[in-house]
Design a protein around this motif. Structure first.
Motif, PDB file in Angstrom:
ATOM      1  N   ILE A  62      43.972  42.755  42.603  1.00  0.00           N
ATOM      2  CA  ILE A  62      44.555  43.082  43.788  1.00  0.00           C
ATOM      3  C   ILE A  62      43.453  42.920  44.774  1.00  0.00           C
ATOM      4  O   ILE A  62      43.723  43.233  46.201  1.00  0.00           O
ATOM      5  CB  ILE A  62      44.943  44.602  43.684  1.00  0.00           C
ATOM      6  N   TYR A  63      42.108  42.501  44.735  1.00  0.00           N
ATOM      7  CA  TYR A  63      41.247  42.187  45.510  1.00  0.00           C
ATOM      8  C   TYR A  63      40.041  41.101  44.931  1.00  0.00           C
ATOM      9  O   TYR A  63      39.684  41.229  43.732  1.00  0.00           O
ATOM     10  CB  TYR A  63      40.450  43.413  45.939  1.00  0.00           C
ATOM     11  N   ARG A  86      44.225  45.991  39.068  1.00  0.00           N
ATOM     12  CA  ARG A  86      45.260  47.309  38.961  1.00  0.00           C
ATOM     13  C   ARG A  86      46.244  47.177  37.843  1.00  0.00           C
ATOM     14  O   ARG A  86      46.838  46.120  37.710  1.00  0.00           O
ATOM     15  CB  ARG A  86      45.824  47.378  40.361  1.00  0.00           C
TER      16      ARG A  86
END
Length: 328
Positions: A207-208, A234
């Motif tokens: 997610i990042y 995640r």
């Protein structure tokens, strides 16, 4: 938990013949061992070998890490990825060294009466116990096989007090293929082997990723994002442990895997609700304070212990420096 993988004998692709490489020892059945390089690996196993002064510095640093994590309400765990020399000395074909002088074993002994001892994850003994049963390292690489990563992952989980996922190996996708590891690539012709598939189905999603990772990925160089890389995974699966783990690691925690290269990261991301991975052997205490993880795990390759990590580290400043260097 792990399963045996049949690895074919090492072969060499066509090209001009070169007998060896000064940093690599060729052992029995084509097993390659890193003995030199910038970290002078074999010298660390000598007598006196790894400096006593650095063992003291490591002990004090680990005690400080444990204390700071307690103050921040998190739990610290430290794991060293042992050198292949420490696990497979019987395949070294008479290479003169004492595997029991491995820095990782000496460090463990120095922690015997330290408050940090309970936070130390031993991999040498479980790896030695399984070494004759399954190949835990790649023959042409300094890193573990899929089975080696799975074994290390299980030891980390048990140390943290949770049950490892036992179905990861069964969820693998792909098939075996030719692979040349970091040691095999040092030869001309390149030495290759047949390597098992390392990708597996998982509910974990990235997610990042910081600018170092995304910039190099946009250039098709994602696996070149090393020191300074920062990613977050995640996992919303109901089977995932609801807690958050922050992993400070080197290449054994690589954020990007390929069909024939494994990593601790996807296995941990398959297990926890959230896993933050920062490619550094130092701890970014500001980041830990902001994210408030349940666990902080630090991993380091044994050969890198010779350089005691710095303090006062910031992941994004390091990423900016790394990106500038790779773009220069």
């Amino acid at each position: 938990m792990t399963e045996g993988i049949s690895i074919a004998p090492v072969s060499a692709v066509s090209g001009p013949k070169r007998l060896g490489h000064s940093d690599v020892h060729v052992g029995r059945d084509g097993w390659l061992f890193l003995t030199g390089g910038s970290n002078a690996v074999l010298d660390q196993y000598a007598d006196p070998g790894f400096p006593r002064a650095k063992l003291w510095r490591w002990r004090r640093m680990l005690e400080t890490r444990v204390r700071r994590c307690v103050e921040l309400g998190t739990r610290y765990a430290h794991v060293v990825a042992p050198e292949k020399l420490a696990i497979y000395p019987q395949t070294c074909n008479g290479l003169p060294f004492d595997p029991d002088r491995a820095p990782v074993l000496r460090m463990e002994r120095w922690l015997r009466f330290s408050s940090a001892r309970r936070h130390w994850i031993d991999l040498v003994r479980p790896f030695r116990a399984r070494a004759a049963e399954i190949p835990l390292y790649r023959r042409t690489d300094s890193h573990w096989s899929f089975s080696g990563y799975l074994l290390a992952y299980g030891e980390i989980c048990r140390h943290l007090g949770l049950r490892p996922r036992e179905d990861i190996a069964r969820r693998r996708i792909g098939s075996a293929g030719a692979y040349a590891g970091d040691l095999g690539l040092k030869f001309d012709p390149v030495r290759t082997e047949m390597a098992e598939p390392c990708l597996f189905d998982s509910a974990a999603r990235r997610i990042y990723a910081n600018s170092l990772v995304t910039t190099l990925e946009s250039q098709g160089r994602g696996r070149d994002a090393h020191i300074g890389a920062h990613v977050i995974f995640r996992n919303d699966s109901p089977q995932a442990d609801p807690r958050r783990l922050v992993l400070f690691a080197d290449s054994y925690g690589h954020h990007t895997v390929t069909p024939h290269t494994a990593s601790l990261t996807p296995m941990l991301a398959d297990t926890f609700r959230e896993v933050h991975v920062l490619w550094s052997t130092s701890i970014d205490w500001g980041y830990v304070a902001r994210t408030k993880p349940d666990f902080v795990v630090a991993e380091i390759a044994e050969r890198f212990m010779i350089d005691v990590p710095q303090t006062g580290f910031n992941i994004e400043k390091l990423a900016d420096l790394a990106l500038a260097r790779k773009s220069g």
